[in-house]
Structure formats: structure tokens, C-alpha cells
Write an enzyme that holds these catalytic residues in place. Structure first.
Site, PDB file in Angstrom:
ATOM      1  N   LYS A 120       0.829  -1.208   0.000  1.00  0.00           N
ATOM      2  CA  LYS A 120       0.000   0.000   0.000  1.00  0.00           C
ATOM      3  C   LYS A 120       0.864   1.259   0.000  1.00  0.00           C
ATOM      4  CE  LYS A 120      -1.953   1.522   3.730  1.00  0.00           C
ATOM      5  NZ  LYS A 120      -2.806   1.661   4.930  1.00  0.00           N
ATOM      6  N   ASP A 138      -6.555   1.145   1.017  1.00  0.00           N
ATOM      7  CA  ASP A 138      -6.609   1.248   2.473  1.00  0.00           C
ATOM      8  C   ASP A 138      -8.003   0.838   2.935  1.00  0.00           C
ATOM      9  OD1 ASP A 138      -8.233   3.353   1.739  1.00  0.00           O
ATOM     10  OD2 ASP A 138      -7.246   4.823   3.028  1.00  0.00           O
TER      11      ASP A 138
END
Length: 221
Positions: A120, A138
């Protein structure tokens, strides 16, 4: 959500916010990397509060290393898991100096080799700093993608890959910003604000939630 709905969904988000940006505050690529690394399980507001003190003093890998771990921890004390994050940031700075001449690398493999930098974080850096059409999934993007029917998936990676295949190419560079902001302020976890959602007409979520006051009026009438 079919492709026509997806097109309208992103066209609407773009019309409302043509040039979305991250809410993390930074002035160079290293500051962005550090801020994203620190943002795990923390709010952007909390990270910005800490980095507004840290970056004027140390905003390069060499300056962070020279600062030393105890002083770095002091600057990050207001962030959750600050000791672990300080250690990861310090080790990342050391590796940037040893392997990359103090510069942030531009490949996923090199980014993910840095302590505290997962997929991420790498996606955020690749997208925001280098303009790559990546999707940093997320909790907000995971929720919005599943709730709306945009890109359902059981894992962040599954959602990421589905988003990359379903979001029209012209919207991909900014898509993760739009989805994060939408999840943060409109399509919220406990109660999605459907009554003020501009993309509700194309969303698969049913039944649409109504404003708390309107719901209260229904129960008392």
C-alpha cells in the site's frame, strides 16, 4: 456496478474535485515516503502534526540518520506505534543511503524492500510522487469498493486488482484519491451519508441510508 455506472461514478467525482491530492503534508518525495510510512494505523491529521515538527529539522535520509533514533522517537511520540515506526524509518533512511544514494527508488520491488514499506505504501509513493496509475487500497477504498459494488473483493489485493481492471484508464491516475476522500467523508464506515452522496445513483448499496434527523422524524411520526 456495470461499466456505464463506473464511468458516471468517476466522472461525477472528477467534476466535484478535478485535481485531488493526498491530505498528508510533504514538500519532497522523501517526506512523502516518510509520511506514508508513519500513517499506518494513524490519521493524516496526526501524522501531519508530528511531521510539522520533524521535517523542518530533518527531511532527508541523511538528516534523519544524523538525528539518531532517540530524538526521532521524541518527534514521533504523538503517533501510534511510534517506536516501531521510528525504527522502521531510521532503517529505511540507512538503506536509502546505502543502496540508492539517498534517493527514493522508483520501482515497487525496491520500495517494498524498505522496512515498514508494504504494497500500500509503495503504491501511494508510485502514484503520488511518480504518477504511476497504481491503487493503494486502504480501509476506506476497501469499504467503498465492496459497499458500492465498484470492485468487490475479500482481500485488499483482490480489490486492488479488480479496481485496476474496472476503473477507466482516464481516471486511474487520480482514482485512489477520489475513493479515499469519498470513504473518509461520505461513504463512512458506521453510517454512509447516502443523503448527500453525489454518486449514489450509480451505487449498488441498498437500502440507502437517510439522515439521522429524518430517521428520527420517521420513528416519532
Amino acid at each position: 456496478m456495470n461499466q456505464a455506472s463506473i464511468q458516471a461514478f468517476f466522472a461525477t467525482l472528477k467534476a466535484a474535485n478535478p485535481h485531488p491530492v493526498t491530505e498528508l503534508q510533504y514538500t519532497n518525495v522523501f517526506e512523502l515516503l516518510a509520511a506514508v510510512l508513519l500513517s499506518a494505523q494513524a490519521t493524516d491529521v496526526g501524522v501531519n502534526k508530528a511531521t510539522r515538527r520533524l521535517f523542518p529539522v530533518a527531511n532527508t535520509p541523511a538528516a534523519i540518520v544524523a538525528l539518531g533514533l532517540p530524538r526521532l522517537e521524541d518527534y514521533l511520540r504523538t503517533i501510534g506505534l511510534y517506536r516501531t515506526k521510528a525504527k522502521n524509518l531510521m532503517q529505511t533512511c540507512q538503506l536509502l543511503l546505502e543502496r540508492h544514494g539517498g534517493r527514493v527508488p522508483r520501482t515497487r520491488e525496491a520500495l517494498e524492500a524498505l522496512p515498514g514499506v508494504g504494497r500500500k505504501t509503495a503504491n501511494v509513493v508510485l502514484n503520488v510522487a511518480f504518477g504511476e496509475p497504481t491503487m493503494a487500497v486502504d480501509t476506506h477504498i476497501f469499504r467503498v469498493s465492496n459497499r458500492t459494488g465498484l470492485a468487490p473483493g475479500k482481500t485488499p489485493l483482490a480489490v486492488e486488482l479488480k479496481l485496476l481492471s474496472r476503473v477507466p484508464p482516464e481516471y486511474l491516475p487520480d482514482a485512489h484519491h477520489w475513493l479515499i476522500l469519498h470513504g473518509r467523508y461520505v461513504c463512512q464506515a458506521r453510517l454512509p451519508r447516502c443523503w448527500e452522496c453525489s454518486v449514489a445513483p450509480w451505487c449498488d448499496y441498498r437500502p440507502k441510508s437517510i439522515a439521522p434527523q429524518a430517521r428520527a422524524n420517521q420513528t416519532t411520526s
